[in-house]
Design a protein around this motif. Structure first.
Motif, PDB file in Angstrom:
ATOM      1  N   LEU A 563       1.664   7.546  -2.064  1.00 27.28           N
ATOM      2  CA  LEU A 563       1.476   7.326  -3.493  1.00 27.28           C
ATOM      3  C   LEU A 563       1.827   5.891  -3.887  1.00 27.28           C
ATOM      4  N   ALA A 564       0.976   5.056  -4.405  1.00 29.74           N
ATOM      5  CA  ALA A 564       1.193   3.654  -4.830  1.00 29.74           C
ATOM      6  C   ALA A 564       1.970   3.502  -5.908  1.00 29.74           C
ATOM      7  N   ASP A 565       2.723   2.419  -6.219  1.00 23.39           N
ATOM      8  CA  ASP A 565       3.105   2.007  -7.532  1.00 23.39           C
ATOM      9  C   ASP A 565       2.154   1.776  -8.399  1.00 23.39           C
ATOM     10  N   GLU A 566       2.244   2.311  -9.901  1.00 21.10           N
ATOM     11  CA  GLU A 566       1.276   1.744 -10.774  1.00 21.10           C
ATOM     12  C   GLU A 566      -0.299   2.361 -10.447  1.00 21.10           C
ATOM     13  N   GLY A 567      -0.230   3.263  -9.609  1.00 19.98           N
ATOM     14  CA  GLY A 567      -1.481   3.798  -8.974  1.00 19.98           C
ATOM     15  C   GLY A 567      -2.507   2.815  -8.543  1.00 19.98           C
ATOM     16  N   VAL A 568      -2.177   1.682  -8.154  1.00 20.39           N
ATOM     17  CA  VAL A 568      -2.903   0.588  -7.838  1.00 20.39           C
ATOM     18  C   VAL A 568      -3.929   0.728  -6.712  1.00 20.39           C
ATOM     19  N   PHE A 569      -3.288   1.611  -5.614  1.00 25.14           N
ATOM     20  CA  PHE A 569      -4.013   1.990  -4.298  1.00 25.14           C
ATOM     21  C   PHE A 569      -4.579   3.420  -4.670  1.00 25.14           C
ATOM     22  N   LEU A 570      -5.807   3.710  -4.223  1.00 24.88           N
ATOM     23  CA  LEU A 570      -6.358   5.225  -4.046  1.00 24.88           C
ATOM     24  C   LEU A 570      -6.912   5.482  -3.065  1.00 24.88           C
ATOM     25  N   LYS A 592      -2.254   5.544  13.043  1.00 24.34           N
ATOM     26  CA  LYS A 592      -3.148   6.017  12.167  1.00 24.34           C
ATOM     27  C   LYS A 592      -3.726   4.886  11.147  1.00 24.34           C
ATOM     28  N   LYS A 593      -5.050   5.063  11.004  1.00 22.89           N
ATOM     29  CA  LYS A 593      -5.652   4.225  10.118  1.00 22.89           C
ATOM     30  C   LYS A 593      -6.289   4.805   8.871  1.00 22.89           C
ATOM     31  N   LEU A 594      -5.981   4.257   7.766  1.00 20.89           N
ATOM     32  CA  LEU A 594      -6.396   4.876   6.450  1.00 20.89           C
ATOM     33  C   LEU A 594      -7.182   3.802   5.580  1.00 20.89           C
ATOM     34  N   THR A 595      -8.122   4.211   4.685  1.00 24.17           N
ATOM     35  CA  THR A 595      -8.668   3.267   3.916  1.00 24.17           C
ATOM     36  C   THR A 595      -8.413   3.696   2.333  1.00 24.17           C
ATOM     37  N   PHE A 596      -7.959   2.248   1.765  1.00 16.93           N
ATOM     38  CA  PHE A 596      -7.704   2.724   0.302  1.00 16.93           C
ATOM     39  C   PHE A 596      -8.489   1.792  -0.401  1.00 16.93           C
ATOM     40  N   VAL A 597      -8.577   2.228  -1.758  1.00 14.90           N
ATOM     41  CA  VAL A 597      -9.523   1.181  -2.421  1.00 14.90           C
ATOM     42  C   VAL A 597      -8.413   0.638  -3.753  1.00 14.90           C
ATOM     43  N   THR A 598      -8.412  -0.687  -3.993  1.00 15.71           N
ATOM     44  CA  THR A 598      -7.444  -1.190  -4.983  1.00 15.71           C
ATOM     45  C   THR A 598      -8.018  -1.236  -6.398  1.00 15.71           C
ATOM     46  N   LYS A 599      -7.394  -1.044  -7.246  1.00 14.11           N
ATOM     47  CA  LYS A 599      -7.898  -1.076  -8.776  1.00 14.11           C
ATOM     48  C   LYS A 599      -8.364  -2.490  -9.213  1.00 14.11           C
ATOM     49  N   TYR A 600      -9.468  -2.418  -9.711  1.00 15.09           N
ATOM     50  CA  TYR A 600     -10.152  -3.779  -9.910  1.00 15.09           C
ATOM     51  C   TYR A 600      -9.294  -4.704 -10.954  1.00 15.09           C
ATOM     52  N   TYR A 607       2.667  -4.841  -4.159  1.00 18.28           N
ATOM     53  CA  TYR A 607       2.938  -3.435  -4.598  1.00 18.28           C
ATOM     54  C   TYR A 607       3.520  -2.652  -3.572  1.00 18.28           C
ATOM     55  N   LEU A 608       4.352  -1.680  -4.068  1.00 18.67           N
ATOM     56  CA  LEU A 608       4.786  -0.676  -2.931  1.00 18.67           C
ATOM     57  C   LEU A 608       4.042   0.373  -2.826  1.00 18.67           C
ATOM     58  N   LEU A 609       3.781   0.685  -1.357  1.00 23.63           N
ATOM     59  CA  LEU A 609       3.115   2.002  -1.079  1.00 23.63           C
ATOM     60  C   LEU A 609       4.233   2.985  -0.672  1.00 23.63           C
ATOM     61  N   ASN A 610       4.430   4.068  -1.344  1.00 15.54           N
ATOM     62  CA  ASN A 610       5.478   4.974  -1.143  1.00 15.54           C
ATOM     63  C   ASN A 610       4.862   5.926  -0.185  1.00 15.54           C
ATOM     64  N   ILE A 611       5.675   6.399   0.875  1.00 20.52           N
ATOM     65  CA  ILE A 611       5.191   6.961   2.013  1.00 20.52           C
ATOM     66  C   ILE A 611       6.290   8.284   2.035  1.00 20.52           C
ATOM     67  N   ASN A 612       5.694   9.424   1.978  1.00 19.76           N
ATOM     68  CA  ASN A 612       6.505  10.801   2.068  1.00 19.76           C
ATOM     69  C   ASN A 612       6.227  11.554   3.354  1.00 19.76           C
ATOM     70  N   PHE A 613       7.339  11.957   4.155  1.00 16.09           N
ATOM     71  CA  PHE A 613       7.278  12.573   5.466  1.00 16.09           C
ATOM     72  C   PHE A 613       7.979  14.052   5.231  1.00 16.09           C
ATOM     73  N   SER A 630       5.325  -2.843   1.708  1.00 15.11           N
ATOM     74  CA  SER A 630       4.776  -3.837   0.397  1.00 15.11           C
ATOM     75  C   SER A 630       3.351  -4.280   0.924  1.00 15.11           C
ATOM     76  N   ILE A 631       2.377  -4.113   0.002  1.00 15.67           N
ATOM     77  CA  ILE A 631       1.118  -4.701   0.267  1.00 15.67           C
ATOM     78  C   ILE A 631       0.714  -5.623  -0.861  1.00 15.67           C
ATOM     79  N   PRO A 632       0.390  -6.759  -0.302  1.00 14.94           N
ATOM     80  CA  PRO A 632       0.150  -8.254  -1.373  1.00 14.94           C
ATOM     81  C   PRO A 632      -1.554  -7.584  -1.772  1.00 14.94           C
ATOM     82  N   VAL A 633      -1.589  -7.886  -3.044  1.00 13.58           N
ATOM     83  CA  VAL A 633      -2.784  -7.881  -3.743  1.00 13.58           C
ATOM     84  C   VAL A 633      -3.339  -9.103  -4.342  1.00 13.58           C
TER      85      VAL A 633
END
Length: 810
Positions: A563-570, A592-600, A607-613, A630-633
């Motif tokens: 779950l990303a801060d401000e919903g910036v990554f989906l 593991k590899k995942l693909t996200f889309v950044t808000k335009y 932005y922080l990408l929060n990870i729950n285990f 932390s992921i720079p946009v």
């Protein structure tokens, strides 16, 4: 017979109602018109019965109800008493035509038949009468007799017979109709004039006065009459009565007069003047507080008739808004139908104004050519440009943090720069650091910055340490900067905060050595982004290394959600928001590899990408943990550049303007923007333009002056260089071509060598005066001076247009 009596009683009842309630003066003069009539028997004699068909039309423009027609008692005829004394026509819709039949008996004298129409119009009773002249048995015109003969009884009578033809061309109307002498007496010296007793008449004579003279019309003879009329411009289309006055004599010198009415169709497409506000052109197009500006108001006349004495008044001025430099009133003498006209005003924006747009009321008063008055009102909102005092824009740059493993109780540093990449000095900024439990900041965690000039940077470093019992995992450190935001024009001032994250990995080996049966933990020990940065509006792939930090205990049924801060990554369509791992052995990793889309519309920052285990140990005991990375946009740069304008013609050695507009259509600032021109030509000094920091939504224009030094097609380009928010230098080049001519006219290398004979003797100086060579030199110098003035005017106009475009786009 009973039926006839009932109808006669009803007709009499209708007539009595009309006699009591009808206001004859208000009746429509042309509500019902008689188109013609037809007798079953001509030349009727005293007591003869005959049938008469009457053709009529509803010309009132609206529906007429309960319509009856009867014969007036003053007529030379009456309705046969065995028939109803009034014909019922019922309801007539607008324009409806019809025929009604009468059974008439001739009284023996005269030939007039007056028909009276009774009806209801708009719910009110009305009445209208019209006289026809029928064919009766002719009497012989007497010869000269004794003195006892009353010759005034020998009165000619006229009747409009046949079809009335009209032809209209614009306002000019030609009417042709036959008039017939239906009496047994000749008519002499006939004068036909148009009655001018009604101001409502739509007709005027083409010559100012209508009068037609006819020498004679013999008994039972027709004469074609032609009238040239002018239709008044404000007349509506329809059928109108035209009353004609006749004055004539008989063969004995007796003078008579009568009148006839004809009905003429008019088609008039003229429209009264109607002015609208077509547009307002302002220079500058968005004035700032304290600016003087001109407003050119353009009006359009939607009518076909001219608007006269046009007066435009601006209203709504105030000392803390917009006010006029002069009176705020301007005039146009005439605005022709279908045309536009402009009126200019000089206005001032108060330096106290505090709104983005200011309303100006526009009152328009004018008249038509008949003196009728009109007025219109409009409201226009003048856009106000924010006063150019610069803008603060901060970014956190050059972040450095430990790239390896951090051990507990060991100090480490995080350093960074705060850069003012705006155009205004910053004041009252606050820099502070926030960390999660397990880390402590040994430096002062809040630092105040009194000022930071435009383009200046300030470096900071903070000392941190992991606690002895810190958990092995990745710890995010938040770098925060808060500063005063002056706010846009008309908006409240407030605070603006920017935040960047940096992560450090803490590994507590002592904890693992000490505890062989402790709680198993899993962490993200490293991660990477395929493109290096997440780009707004685009997808990116992230590779995560998931480590089981326990040396002895395996974990299984691992569920990992994001779950990303401000919903910036989906999550992208092909990736879910949760991944599942069957088992992670003690001390082992799973990638593991995942693909996200950044808000335009994501702002360029980290932005922080929060990870729950969620997972279980080997005894099926459930655990939950939380991590964040932390992921720079980044925002893609969108520098849009218009087409390059280079004037109309280019000549060797002459200055040519090169102009264009450019716009920042992206969402990130272009730093240190520089614009230059280069190519196969000389460039006037001062053509380099340093824009500085070019903020999102801003527009500007560039102009350079080049001097071609060779003939033919030459190439050049305008080059834009800037730094993006990663500090990388970008370059965009916009090319253009110009065709260069040798010169605007004859090139004279040495005027002294021109042979006078080249001019064919036309410049012979044998008669005295200036020598030919001097005259030619003066002419050549004048030609060059004129060309220079023309070029200067073209350049100034181009510059003025470029500035106007700048204001409009801004």
């Amino acid at each position: 017979m009973n039926r006839i009596k009932i109808i006669n009683i009803l007709a009499l009842f209708v007539l009595l109602i009309n006699l009591v309630g009808v206001n004859i003066a208000s009746a429509g003069a042309n509500d019902i018109i008689i188109m013609g009539s037809s007798q079953s028997k001509n030349s009727v004699s005293n007591g003869d019965a005959f049938e008469l068909d009457v053709y009529y039309k509803n010309a009132s423009g609206e529906t007429l109800e309960n319509v009856y027609v009867s014969v007036d008692k003053s007529s030379a005829f009456y309705i046969d008493y065995s028939y109803p004394q009034a014909n019922e026509l019922g309801t007539l819709s607008s324009g409806q035509e019809g025929t009604t039949k009468f059974k008439l008996v001739y009284k023996g004298t005269g030939n007039e038949l007056t028909l009276t129409f009774d009806y209801e119009k708009g719910g009110s009773p009305d009445q209208f009468s019209q006289t026809l002249y029928l064919s009766v048995k002719k009497e012989k015109e007497p010869t000269s007799g004794g003195s006892q003969t009353n010759t005034s009884e020998y009165k000619p009578s006229f009747r409009i017979v046949g079809k009335i033809n009209s032809k209209q061309e614009g306002k000019n109307l030609s009417v042709e109709f036959p008039i017939k002498n239906i009496s047994n007496f000749s008519a002499k010296d006939i004068q036909i004039t148009m009655a001018a007793d009604s101001a409502d008449s739509p007709f005027t004579a083409s010559t100012g006065h209508l009068s037609i003279a006819i020498d004679e019309i013999k008994p039972d003879t027709e004469k074609k009459i032609n009238l040239d009329l002018v239709v008044k411009p404000n007349t509506k289309s329809g059928t109108y009565p035209l009353k004609l006055e006749l004055r004539y004599g008989n063969s004995y010198g007796d003078i008579f007069s009568s009148s006839e009415v004809i009905y003429v169709d008019i088609e008039n497409n003229d429209k009264s003047p109607s002015l609208i506000l077509k547009g307002i052109e302002m220079l500058p197009k968005r004035p700032a507080p304290g600016d003087k500006f001109s407003a050119s108001i353009e009006l359009e006349n939607l009518g076909t008739l001219d608007a006269k004495d046009v007066k435009v008044t601006l209203k709504g001025f105030s000392n803390d808004g917009i006010y006029s430099e002069l009176t705020g009133v301007s005039y146009l003498k005439t605005l022709q139908g279908g045309k536009t006209g402009k009126l200019n005003f000089n206005l001032i924006v108060s330096d106290k104004i505090n709104v983005r747009s200011f309303p100006i009321d526009i009152a328009v008063d004018y008249k038509d050519e008949f003196g009728n008055s009109y007025n219109e009102s409009f409201t226009y909102y003048v856009p106000i440009q924010e006063k150019s005092e610069g803008k603060v824009s901060l970014k956190i740059d050059n972040i450095s943090a430990p790239s390896g493993v951090v051990a507990p109780d060991k100090d480490f540093k995080v350093a960074f720069d705060v850069v003012n990449n705006g155009t205004k000095e910053l004041s009252n900024a606050k820099v502070w650091i926030t960390v999660e439990n397990g880390l402590i900041c040994k430096s002062q965690s809040i630092v105040m910055v009194d000022s930071l000039k435009a383009g200046e940077k300030k470096s900071f470093d903070f000392v941190f340490a992991a606690l002895t019992d810190a958990t092995t995992k990745n710890y995010p450190i938040a770098i925060n900067v808060e500063y005063d935001d002056e706010g846009a024009l008309g908006e409240a001032k407030g605070k603006q905060t920017i935040t960047q994250y940096v992560g450090v990995y803490v590994e507590n080996t002592k904890e693992e050595e000490k505890e062989t049966t402790s709680t198993p933990r899993i962490i993200i020990d490293r991660y990477s982004i395929s493109s290096g940065n997440a780009v707004a509006g685009k997808s990116f792939e992230i590779e995560l290394s998931i480590l089981n930090t326990h040396r002895n205990i395996d974990v299984g049924n691992v569920g990992i959600s994001f779950l990303a801060d401000e919903g910036v990554f989906l999550p992208a369509a092909e990736s879910g928001s949760t991944i599942f791992v069957d088992e992670i052995k003690a001390g082992a990793r799973v990638v593991k590899k995942l693909t996200f889309v950044t808000k335009y519309d994501a702002a360029p920052k980290s932005y922080l990408l929060n990870i729950n285990f969620e997972y279980e140990d080997d005894k099926k005991k459930a655990y939950t943990l939380k991590e964040s990375i932390s992921i720079p946009v980044m925002q893609e740069q969108r520098l849009e550049i218009s087409e390059i304008q280079t004037g109309m013609e280019a000549f060797i050695g002459q200055t040519v303007p090169v102009t264009l507009n450019f716009y920042n259509m992206g969402k990130s600032t272009l730093s240190n923007l520089m614009v230059k021109c280069k190519g196969d030509f000389d460039i006037q000094p001062g053509s380099d333009y340093f824009v500085g920091n070019f903020e999102p939504g801003r527009s500007d224009y560039y102009e350079a002056y080049i001097i071609p030094n060779k003939e033919g097609q030459i190439k050049g380009s305008v080059v834009f260089t800037f730094e993006d928010n990663k500090g990388e230098v970008n370059e965009i080049e916009k090319e253009f071509e110009i065709f260069v001519q040798g010169g605007p006219g004859m090139v004279i290398e040495d005027p002294m060598m021109i042979d006078p004979n080249m001019m064919g003797g036309m410049m012979d100086n044998s008669q005295g005066g200036f020598p030919t060579r001097i005259i030619f030199i003066i002419g050549a110098i004048s030609l060059v001076a004129i060309i220079g003035v023309v070029v200067l005017i073209v350049v100034l106009r181009k510059r003025k247009k470029a500035r106007a475009d700048l204001y409009e786009n801004f």
